[in-house]
Design a protein around this motif. Structure first.
Motif, PDB file in Angstrom:
ATOM      1  N   PRO A 195     -12.122 -14.570  48.532  1.00 41.07           N
ATOM      2  CA  PRO A 195     -11.324 -15.146  47.447  1.00 41.07           C
ATOM      3  C   PRO A 195      -9.899 -14.578  47.376  1.00 41.07           C
ATOM      4  O   PRO A 195      -9.052 -15.144  46.691  1.00 41.07           O
ATOM      5  N   TYR A 196      -9.630 -13.509  48.104  1.00 38.24           N
ATOM      6  CA  TYR A 196      -8.287 -12.914  48.079  1.00 38.24           C
ATOM      7  C   TYR A 196      -7.428 -13.373  49.250  1.00 38.24           C
ATOM      8  O   TYR A 196      -6.421 -12.766  49.584  1.00 38.24           O
ATOM      9  N   GLY A 197      -7.829 -14.474  49.908  1.00 42.19           N
ATOM     10  CA  GLY A 197      -6.938 -15.132  50.850  1.00 42.19           C
ATOM     11  C   GLY A 197      -7.061 -14.781  52.319  1.00 42.19           C
ATOM     12  O   GLY A 197      -6.129 -15.039  53.074  1.00 42.19           O
ATOM     13  N   VAL A 198      -8.153 -14.180  52.735  1.00 43.04           N
ATOM     14  CA  VAL A 198      -8.358 -13.906  54.157  1.00 43.04           C
ATOM     15  C   VAL A 198      -9.747 -14.368  54.566  1.00 43.04           C
ATOM     16  O   VAL A 198     -10.630 -14.546  53.729  1.00 43.04           O
ATOM     17  N   ARG A 199      -9.917 -14.593  55.836  1.00 40.87           N
ATOM     18  CA  ARG A 199     -11.248 -14.791  56.414  1.00 40.87           C
ATOM     19  C   ARG A 199     -11.523 -13.508  57.174  1.00 40.87           C
ATOM     20  O   ARG A 199     -10.684 -13.043  57.947  1.00 40.87           O
ATOM     21  N   ASP A 200     -12.669 -12.883  56.933  1.00 41.08           N
ATOM     22  CA  ASP A 200     -12.917 -11.623  57.615  1.00 41.08           C
ATOM     23  C   ASP A 200     -14.373 -11.431  57.985  1.00 41.08           C
ATOM     24  O   ASP A 200     -15.257 -12.177  57.565  1.00 41.08           O
ATOM     25  N   CYS A 201     -14.580 -10.412  58.805  1.00 38.89           N
ATOM     26  CA  CYS A 201     -15.914 -10.000  59.216  1.00 38.89           C
ATOM     27  C   CYS A 201     -15.898  -8.478  59.284  1.00 38.89           C
ATOM     28  O   CYS A 201     -14.848  -7.860  59.139  1.00 38.89           O
ATOM     29  N   ALA A 202     -17.056  -7.880  59.489  1.00 42.47           N
ATOM     30  CA  ALA A 202     -17.110  -6.420  59.551  1.00 42.47           C
ATOM     31  C   ALA A 202     -18.192  -5.963  60.513  1.00 42.47           C
ATOM     32  O   ALA A 202     -19.244  -6.590  60.639  1.00 42.47           O
ATOM     33  N   PHE A 203     -17.893  -4.857  61.167  1.00 36.42           N
ATOM     34  CA  PHE A 203     -18.809  -4.188  62.086  1.00 36.42           C
ATOM     35  C   PHE A 203     -18.812  -2.707  61.767  1.00 36.42           C
ATOM     36  O   PHE A 203     -17.911  -2.203  61.107  1.00 36.42           O
ATOM     37  N   ARG A 204     -19.809  -2.015  62.274  1.00 30.01           N
ATOM     38  CA  ARG A 204     -19.788  -0.546  62.250  1.00 30.01           C
ATOM     39  C   ARG A 204     -19.555  -0.087  63.675  1.00 30.01           C
ATOM     40  O   ARG A 204     -20.166  -0.599  64.611  1.00 30.01           O
ATOM     41  N   ASP A 205     -18.649   0.865  63.847  1.00 28.96           N
ATOM     42  CA  ASP A 205     -18.418   1.399  65.185  1.00 28.96           C
ATOM     43  C   ASP A 205     -19.554   2.359  65.536  1.00 28.96           C
ATOM     44  O   ASP A 205     -20.438   2.610  64.700  1.00 28.96           O
ATOM     45  N   PRO A 206     -19.585   2.897  66.746  1.00 26.18           N
ATOM     46  CA  PRO A 206     -20.708   3.753  67.140  1.00 26.18           C
ATOM     47  C   PRO A 206     -20.917   4.993  66.270  1.00 26.18           C
ATOM     48  O   PRO A 206     -22.002   5.570  66.269  1.00 26.18           O
ATOM     49  N   SER A 207     -19.899   5.394  65.518  1.00 26.20           N
ATOM     50  CA  SER A 207     -20.028   6.560  64.645  1.00 26.20           C
ATOM     51  C   SER A 207     -20.355   6.186  63.209  1.00 26.20           C
ATOM     52  O   SER A 207     -20.488   7.058  62.359  1.00 26.20           O
ATOM     53  N   GLY A 208     -20.447   4.902  62.921  1.00 26.17           N
ATOM     54  CA  GLY A 208     -20.782   4.447  61.572  1.00 26.17           C
ATOM     55  C   GLY A 208     -19.591   4.001  60.756  1.00 26.17           C
ATOM     56  O   GLY A 208     -19.760   3.501  59.648  1.00 26.17           O
ATOM     57  N   ASN A 209     -18.368   4.175  61.267  1.00 25.51           N
ATOM     58  CA  ASN A 209     -17.178   3.757  60.536  1.00 25.51           C
ATOM     59  C   ASN A 209     -17.171   2.244  60.357  1.00 25.51           C
ATOM     60  O   ASN A 209     -17.535   1.503  61.267  1.00 25.51           O
ATOM     61  N   MET A 210     -16.736   1.786  59.188  1.00 23.23           N
ATOM     62  CA  MET A 210     -16.635   0.360  58.919  1.00 23.23           C
ATOM     63  C   MET A 210     -15.351  -0.164  59.550  1.00 23.23           C
ATOM     64  O   MET A 210     -14.260   0.365  59.317  1.00 23.23           O
ATOM     65  N   VAL A 211     -15.487  -1.211  60.353  1.00 24.48           N
ATOM     66  CA  VAL A 211     -14.341  -1.860  60.993  1.00 24.48           C
ATOM     67  C   VAL A 211     -14.312  -3.291  60.485  1.00 24.48           C
ATOM     68  O   VAL A 211     -15.164  -4.104  60.821  1.00 24.48           O
ATOM     69  N   ARG A 212     -13.343  -3.574  59.613  1.00 23.10           N
ATOM     70  CA  ARG A 212     -13.170  -4.934  59.084  1.00 23.10           C
ATOM     71  C   ARG A 212     -12.088  -5.604  59.913  1.00 23.10           C
ATOM     72  O   ARG A 212     -11.069  -4.996  60.236  1.00 23.10           O
ATOM     73  N   ILE A 213     -12.309  -6.873  60.222  1.00 24.99           N
ATOM     74  CA  ILE A 213     -11.337  -7.638  60.990  1.00 24.99           C
ATOM     75  C   ILE A 213     -11.001  -8.866  60.172  1.00 24.99           C
ATOM     76  O   ILE A 213     -11.878  -9.642  59.814  1.00 24.99           O
ATOM     77  N   GLN A 214      -9.698  -9.012  59.861  1.00 25.26           N
ATOM     78  CA  GLN A 214      -9.253 -10.082  58.965  1.00 25.26           C
ATOM     79  C   GLN A 214      -8.325 -11.054  59.668  1.00 25.26           C
ATOM     80  O   GLN A 214      -7.581 -10.676  60.569  1.00 25.26           O
ATOM     81  N   GLN A 215      -8.391 -12.283  59.205  1.00 26.47           N
ATOM     82  CA  GLN A 215      -7.447 -13.319  59.631  1.00 26.47           C
ATOM     83  C   GLN A 215      -6.780 -13.820  58.370  1.00 26.47           C
ATOM     84  O   GLN A 215      -7.408 -14.485  57.551  1.00 26.47           O
ATOM     85  N   PRO A 216      -5.502 -13.492  58.193  1.00 28.70           N
ATOM     86  CA  PRO A 216      -4.809 -13.976  57.000  1.00 28.70           C
ATOM     87  C   PRO A 216      -4.763 -15.499  56.964  1.00 28.70           C
ATOM     88  O   PRO A 216      -4.722 -16.149  57.991  1.00 28.70           O
ATOM     89  N   SER A 217      -4.768 -16.036  55.752  1.00 29.97           N
ATOM     90  CA  SER A 217      -4.727 -17.507  55.582  1.00 29.97           C
ATOM     91  C   SER A 217      -3.367 -18.049  55.917  1.00 29.97           C
ATOM     92  O   SER A 217      -2.372 -17.459  55.788  1.00 29.97           O
TER      93      SER A 217
END
Length: 135
Positions: free
Chosen positions: A113-135
Motif C-alpha cells: 500500500p506504500y507504493g512498491v511491489r516487493d518480495c523478501a528472502f533470508r540470506d544464508p545467515s538469516g538476514n532479511m533481504v527485501r527487494i523492491q520495485q518502485p511504482s
C-alpha cells in the motif's frame, strides 16, 4: 551537502555461503575479502555502484560480551537482527531467479500500500533481504 552511502554492514555466519548468495545469486561483485584472526569480512556491491555491503562476523567487535553474542546468534537465527532493502526494475523476474537458487522465501512478490511491489528472502545467515520495485 554532498553525502553518499559508502558501506552498510550485515553479519554473516558462513562466509562462503554468504559470498555465494550475494555474488552468485544476486550478482554483486566481490570488492574485498579480508581475513584476520580467524574471521572474514567480505565487501560486495552492485556493478556500477559505489555503495557496498560489508558482510562481517557478528561478534567481531571486542566490546561484545558472551551474552550479547548469544543474543545476536538467536536473533540472526530468527531473522530479526539485520536487514537490507534492494531495488530492481523487475521484482518478479528477480524473485524467480533468487527462488530458483534455493534461497529461503520470506514473502512472494506483492503490491504494498506504500507504493512498491516487493518480495523478501533470508540470506544464508538469516538476514532479511527485501527487494523492491518502485511504482
Amino acid at each position: 551537502m554532498d553525502i553518499t552511502i559508502q558501506y552498510t554492514f550485515l553479519p554473516h555466519t558462513d562466509a562462503e555461503a554468504s559470498l555465494a548468495f550475494y555474488r552468485d545469486v544476486l550478482g554483486f561483485e566481490l570488492r574485498k575479502d579480508v581475513g584476520y584472526d580467524g574471521m572474514r569480512w567480505l565487501t560486495l556491491g552492485a556493478p556500477g555502484q559505489d555503495a557496498a555491503v560489508v558482510l562481517t562476523p557478528p561478534t567481531a567487535d571486542p566490546g561484545i560480551t558472551e551474552e550479547e553474542g548469544r543474543t545476536i546468534a538467536e536473533m540472526m537465527a530468527k531473522g530479526t537482527y539485520a536487514s537490507i532493502v534492494l531495488a530492481t526494475t523487475d521484482v518478479d523476474g528477480v524473485f524467480e531467479q533468487v527462488q530458483a537458487s534455493g534461497a529461503e522465501v520470506a514473502q512472494e512478490p506483492i503490491d504494498q500500500p506504500y507504493g512498491v511491489r516487493d518480495c523478501a528472502f533470508r540470506d544464508p545467515s538469516g538476514n532479511m533481504v527485501r527487494i523492491q520495485q518502485p511504482s
